[in-house]
Design a protein around this motif. Sequence first.
Motif, PDB file in Angstrom:
ATOM      1  N   ARG A   1       0.830  -1.205   0.000  1.00 20.21           N
ATOM      2  CA  ARG A   1       0.000   0.000   0.000  1.00 20.21           C
ATOM      3  C   ARG A   1       0.865   1.255   0.000  1.00 20.21           C
ATOM      4  NH1 ARG A   1      -1.323   2.877   4.045  1.00 20.21           N
ATOM      5  NH2 ARG A   1      -0.812   1.303   5.617  1.00 20.21           N
TER       6      ARG A   1
ATOM      7  N   GLU B   1     -10.179   7.282  -6.050  1.00 17.66           N
ATOM      8  CA  GLU B   1      -9.684   7.132  -7.416  1.00 17.66           C
ATOM      9  C   GLU B   1      -8.291   7.730  -7.600  1.00 17.66           C
ATOM     10  OE1 GLU B   1     -11.962   9.248  -6.371  1.00 17.66           O
ATOM     11  OE2 GLU B   1     -12.156  11.043  -7.625  1.00 17.66           O
TER      12      GLU B   1
ATOM     13  N   ASN C   1      -5.054   6.930  -6.921  1.00 19.24           N
ATOM     14  CA  ASN C   1      -3.934   6.209  -7.538  1.00 19.24           C
ATOM     15  C   ASN C   1      -4.158   5.977  -9.034  1.00 19.24           C
ATOM     16  OD1 ASN C   1      -2.936   6.198  -4.965  1.00 19.24           O
ATOM     17  ND2 ASN C   1      -2.595   3.967  -4.854  1.00 19.24           N
ATOM     18  N   GLU C   2      -5.394   5.656  -9.387  1.00 23.52           N
ATOM     19  CA  GLU C   2      -5.693   5.453 -10.811  1.00 23.52           C
ATOM     20  C   GLU C   2      -5.513   6.745 -11.606  1.00 23.52           C
ATOM     21  OE1 GLU C   2      -9.727   4.154 -10.858  1.00 23.52           O
ATOM     22  OE2 GLU C   2      -9.274   2.222  -9.912  1.00 23.52           O
TER      23      GLU C   2
ATOM     24  N   ASP D   1      -5.604  -3.556 -14.954  1.00 21.41           N
ATOM     25  CA  ASP D   1      -5.893  -4.406 -13.792  1.00 21.41           C
ATOM     26  C   ASP D   1      -6.684  -3.626 -12.746  1.00 21.41           C
ATOM     27  OD1 ASP D   1      -4.586  -6.438 -15.056  1.00 21.41           O
ATOM     28  OD2 ASP D   1      -2.752  -6.296 -13.857  1.00 21.41           O
ATOM     29  N   ASP D   2      -6.314  -2.351 -12.566  1.00 25.59           N
ATOM     30  CA  ASP D   2      -7.044  -1.534 -11.592  1.00 25.59           C
ATOM     31  C   ASP D   2      -8.439  -1.170 -12.073  1.00 25.59           C
ATOM     32  OD1 ASP D   2      -4.845  -1.579  -9.974  1.00 25.59           O
ATOM     33  OD2 ASP D   2      -4.116   0.406 -10.561  1.00 25.59           O
ATOM     34  N   LEU D   3      -8.560  -0.818 -13.328  1.00 26.29           N
ATOM     35  CA  LEU D   3      -9.824  -0.268 -13.826  1.00 26.29           C
ATOM     36  C   LEU D   3     -10.808  -1.345 -14.248  1.00 26.29           C
ATOM     37  CD1 LEU D   3      -8.382   2.624 -16.043  1.00 26.29           C
ATOM     38  CD2 LEU D   3      -9.493   2.867 -13.817  1.00 26.29           C
TER      39      LEU D   3
ATOM     40  N   ALA E   1       2.580   1.679  -3.357  1.00 27.02           N
ATOM     41  CA  ALA E   1       1.598   2.065  -4.374  1.00 27.02           C
ATOM     42  C   ALA E   1       1.274   3.551  -4.259  1.00 27.02           C
ATOM     43  CB  ALA E   1       0.325   1.225  -4.227  1.00 27.02           C
TER      44      ALA E   1
ATOM     45  N   LEU F   1      -2.766  -0.426 -15.321  1.00 24.24           N
ATOM     46  CA  LEU F   1      -3.983   0.363 -15.131  1.00 24.24           C
ATOM     47  C   LEU F   1      -5.221  -0.468 -15.438  1.00 24.24           C
ATOM     48  CD1 LEU F   1      -3.608   3.982 -16.504  1.00 24.24           C
ATOM     49  CD2 LEU F   1      -5.015   3.272 -14.574  1.00 24.24           C
TER      50      LEU F   1
END
Lengths: 340, 340, 393, 393
Positions: free
Chosen positions: B186, B265, B267-268, B329-331, B189, B327
């Motif tokens: 964490r 939102e 980090n994205e 993977d995150d979105l 990131a 990204l």
Amino acid sequence: MQLALTPDERAVQDVFVAFFTNESPPEIVRAAEPLGFDAELWAKLAATGAPSMALPESVGGGGADLAALAVVVEEAGRTLAPVPLIEHAIALRLAHAADLDATTLAAIASSNRIAAIALRPAVGGTAGLVPAGAVADVILVLDGTDLVLAEVPAPAHAPANTAAAPLADRPLGGAKVLATGAKAARLIARARAEWFALTATEAAAMGRQVLQLGVDYVMERTQFGVPVGSFQAVQHGLADASVRIEGATLLAQRAVWALDADRPEANELAAMAHLFCCDAAQQAAAASMQFHGGYGYAEEYDVQLYYRRVKGRMLLPGSPGSQYQALADDLLGPVSGGAS
Amino acid sequence: MQLALTPDERAVQDVFVAFFTNESPPEIVRAAEPLGFDAELWAKLAATGAPSMALPESVGGGGADLAALAVVVEEAGRTLAPVPLIEHAIALRLAHAADLDATTLAAIASSNRIAAIALRPAVGGTAGLVPAGAVADVILVLDGTDLVLAEVPAPAHAPANTAAAPLADRPLGGAKVLATGAKAARLIARARAEWFALTATEAAAMGRQVLQLGVDYVMERTQFGVPVGSFQAVQHGLADASVRIEGATLLAQRAVWALDADRPEANELAAMAHLFCCDAAQQAAAASMQFHGGYGYAEEYDVQLYYRRVKGRMLLPGSPGSQYQALADDLLGPVSGGAS
Amino acid sequence: MDFAFPPHAEAFRTEVREFLAANITPETLDVSDGTIHDWDLHQKMAAKGWLSGAVPEELIPPDLGGGDRDLLEMAVLIEELQLAGAPADGLGVAVCVASMVLELGNDFLKETVAGPLLRGEVLASFGYSEPESGSDVAAAQTKAARDGDHWVINGQKMWTTLAHEAAFVILLTRTNAEVPKHKGLTMFLVPLDAPGIEIQPVWTMGTERSNATFYDDVRIGDEWRIGEVDGGWAVMKAALKYERGIAGGQFPSAPLLDAAITYCRTTTDADGRLLIDDPTVREQLVRARIDIEVCRGFAYKTAWMAAQGDFFGVEGSMTKLFASESYKQHAHWILDLMGPEGLLQHGADAAPLGGSIEEHWRHAPVTTIYGGTSQITRNLVAEQHLGLPRARR
Amino acid sequence: MDFAFPPHAEAFRTEVREFLAANITPETLDVSDGTIHDWDLHQKMAAKGWLSGAVPEELIPPDLGGGDRDLLEMAVLIEELQLAGAPADGLGVAVCVASMVLELGNDFLKETVAGPLLRGEVLASFGYSEPESGSDVAAAQTKAARDGDHWVINGQKMWTTLAHEAAFVILLTRTNAEVPKHKGLTMFLVPLDAPGIEIQPVWTMGTERSNATFYDDVRIGDEWRIGEVDGGWAVMKAALKYERGIAGGQFPSAPLLDAAITYCRTTTDADGRLLIDDPTVREQLVRARIDIEVCRGFAYKTAWMAAQGDFFGVEGSMTKLFASESYKQHAHWILDLMGPEGLLQHGADAAPLGGSIEEHWRHAPVTTIYGGTSQITRNLVAEQHLGLPRARR
């Protein structure tokens, strides 16, 4: 090396420039929507011998090579002729290459029947969205490891589609096996390559024509007191599109030549030509539409007819992404899954 | 909602516009190549308190948020200042967030030492091509599942690289574990996101400045008897680049705000801003270089300084392709491997 | 900086979302008749006071009500309408024309035109473009000739979208051919049921219906004039600022991307793998999403500037340019990843998601044309944002 | 159509490949001194007769030999040199200048300049551009003033690449300032060791060295003039056609893509997977390869047209535009897939493939500038290929 049409090819060109200009004007193209097929035009074209010109004379064809057929395809593409010329011609050649008995082949080639090839293998006994599938009585398709020929009446109806293409799902009930295993794979690969190369030819011709519509429009249209075509940004947009179309045309010609000459790189060149020519034609259509202003978007102008059909030519064999990956397998070798 | 600088931020901006304009002119930037570091400039910048401004006051920092730091970063980016401001500031914040003891933290923050974070996990006990790794005495990096801090003398030498960035491989011998497992993940990131958002800010500022160099050039340069900047194709190329830079600037600002506000939102947005801003800056640099004609390519013109550094900002965290996949993977969620 | 809308605007967002969830049905979204407007939705929004809410408070006559929504709330409304893909062309033109009338019109027009527009009873249509003048709108040739206290109008307008549903057209006419083109224009509101007006449909590739409108000795009283005689250009420019409250078109890609993700999560490729797992597909979806976030930055910035009272001409142009050009590109990307199935249209049984992605693809090209072509917009950005000289164009 | 070179040209290709395999070493390819020319390679090619082979046969004096290669063979030579990434800038300028001299020059120049150039003994440099005239080359201000049977030259040229290795510069000068700019130009061959000439290096981002050359009362005899007094523009235009035999720049991406594939076959990503197995990488490599095949079509078409005796001005421009613009894009794609390791340069121990891909990336931008910018080229295509009017530019 000989990079101009031969005198014979020029003669063919003269005939079909006139034929398609007269017989496939925009009114005919529009009237053929949504099916994208004009039976009368097809009958007239069949009467010229063009659909079977690229079959050997020994089986009733014209004995021409793909290069001569490509000359006809260019004019059909230029005028968006609503006839399944490429699909039919390639299907006949595939059937012949697969040693279909002469009687059956002649029946397909000489009557008013239409043949077509499916670009994707059948799934669950159905060939999905076959180009010209809505109007073809005979479908050639890879089913598992078999190349099969299915004869069933054409549905004469296509699902509504943006390209006004006569595509349709076709069930294969009672299909006849023409070849199996490696031979079937080789034959269908060659037929797909022929379809790619001729469709590339067609797409480049569409792109050239839709660009010309744009050039004509911006020469005629004035805004701010001058022709729209005198604005440098408009000129550069059209110039970039035209360079791509010229490159596309040369690549399509080379692919056709490579197939006729049985060059080892022929199938790869055909797949490359298909991707590049369709892409160049899309860019040409987009530039032409943009520089038409609102009118490019209006149904009464022809540019939108090209804009929609060109997308169909790109997508019929599958997503461009899947086409790039298939080419990568040929050019780079399959994915190894390994590490260095 | 408040989308202009606050009065305080404007005051900071005034100070650092002057600071970097005076202290980091192109001669200083050139003289700092190939290492991309000017120790004297760093000392002067440290004297302003900027490198530790975004640490809490309780640990000797300036108590500023990332938004204020971003104001400084913009000016550093505009002038290509050869100082590891972002890496150092983010590393300090990470060390603090990881509860590094106050004495050690203060030692890093207050002396002339430099800290940096590695954007990629260590491999085999070495952090590869760490941004500012050539000049940092303290490296924070994810090693396996641990966040570690390695203190070793800076090599003060970087492998020759196109961005003139002080990057270097750094072995982690004797590193100290600051956090482990989910907490380490964490923290890193978040630190990466802060690096992304501030580097996005920097890249957008570089892009804005390199575009301005192009605008200045085409206003001054005449060919065919008129300013090059009066050609519509030149105008449109610069206009497209400037629109992307404006969009990039807004996205970077929003990412910085989201991090300061601890938005879910954040980090994205930071990762998105990094990709878009670097890309926009590359396009701005390319357009500016093209419209400089041959001079854009000449070492004596500044546009090439930007052209090369912007590419470094894009590639330091890994290939853009790998950034898009991360990204995704995150979105979109991870690749499922499943079928419908 | 603070990119968060204030609490009252976020509360309003909740209200709008609930409203849309309750009132947007598949029928609402079906615009296959070519009209990007839904009377039922429009009138429900009017009843909520959202149309008059969008008009600057100081312009609202006391008897009309409304004007109680600020510009940030209106930005929220527009954003939510776009994210939902709601057919709301009518809202934009109604609010813009009503605002113009309330600022510059006489009492007759305020009562006859602005009131009914804001109450959602009628629509209006823009009558600026002509067959020979699109980008060069000041070259309008439709003539208005004075006849006592009346005017007689002859000519033709093009792209009078919604005219077939509208009660009024706001008409740019030439009243003086002897002066430079910008100086001989006069603006009128013209009732579309006046004798001598003919409306012909113009069908488009994108399925939208627009119109050509013909004016043959159309006779209207001087009370229908808005602004000064030969002062039409000033009215047009004044009208621009009202787009700030109702600026649309910032999020065209959002519903498209939503549809694409749904499609990719439920569709497999030839190898049986879900498209959403394909790295090339994933990269394109992410790129589209980033562009949408860039649009959001532009949209919020212009909304905030408008709320601050700043005129945002060039920022609005940049927003429009980026949003429309990226939308066109996204539509290509997304249609392409569908392969031949992507070609299928609304009406075909097998059309994925009812053909909605294919509709986006056909609609997208016009967005880089209408409201100012990308070429005209780049000219503006070059001159107004970069300070380049007027182009040799 | 037949895209195959004739057997004699393919036999020559085999000969060229064997020659290059034997003579291209890592040292040959190392151009880190900035000069894209290798004397050893150049002289070996000259000894093979390949320089004079490129000159039209009818121009070759009997005592010089050569002229025995046709244009298809020369196209093969150029293709193979480019595919091998050979540093051959010197070949192009030597053949072009020698051909000009043989067509338009006097006997003195033929003997003094053309012979040594074609025997590979000396090089030449183009002296067209000036600090204030790049695209607008006809605006040259370098003055040549007549003084009896001599000329006195004053001025400055820019981008006189190879001048530091060359014996001669072909110099565009202004001899009459009273007439329209195209009509007052005269061309000279000028020996670079003449008193009053100073050569200053101009270093570039791409590592290539170019030069600025300064002319301060440089005095040369009239025998160094080529073409008519005030007829320099005609000489320049005549020179263009000699580029047909030595047209380069059609395959800049080929060695880059070769390097990229090598890199991707030997490099893993963070997950330990070979880059060559990554679908996003595969798509980009295939796209680059397709573009290269498009370049090949252009190259073969222009070679064939030249061999037919057709002048191919606009086709050559299209080839150059497509090849250079796509090369620039490929260089971005390929550097990007390398991540931070891509930034490493020649000289860094860990630089992948000795930094060659990074070098391509830095080199690529100049290719859309030199030999006519992409903007100038698009003007040409619009006017000459599409028949659009001279742009309002």
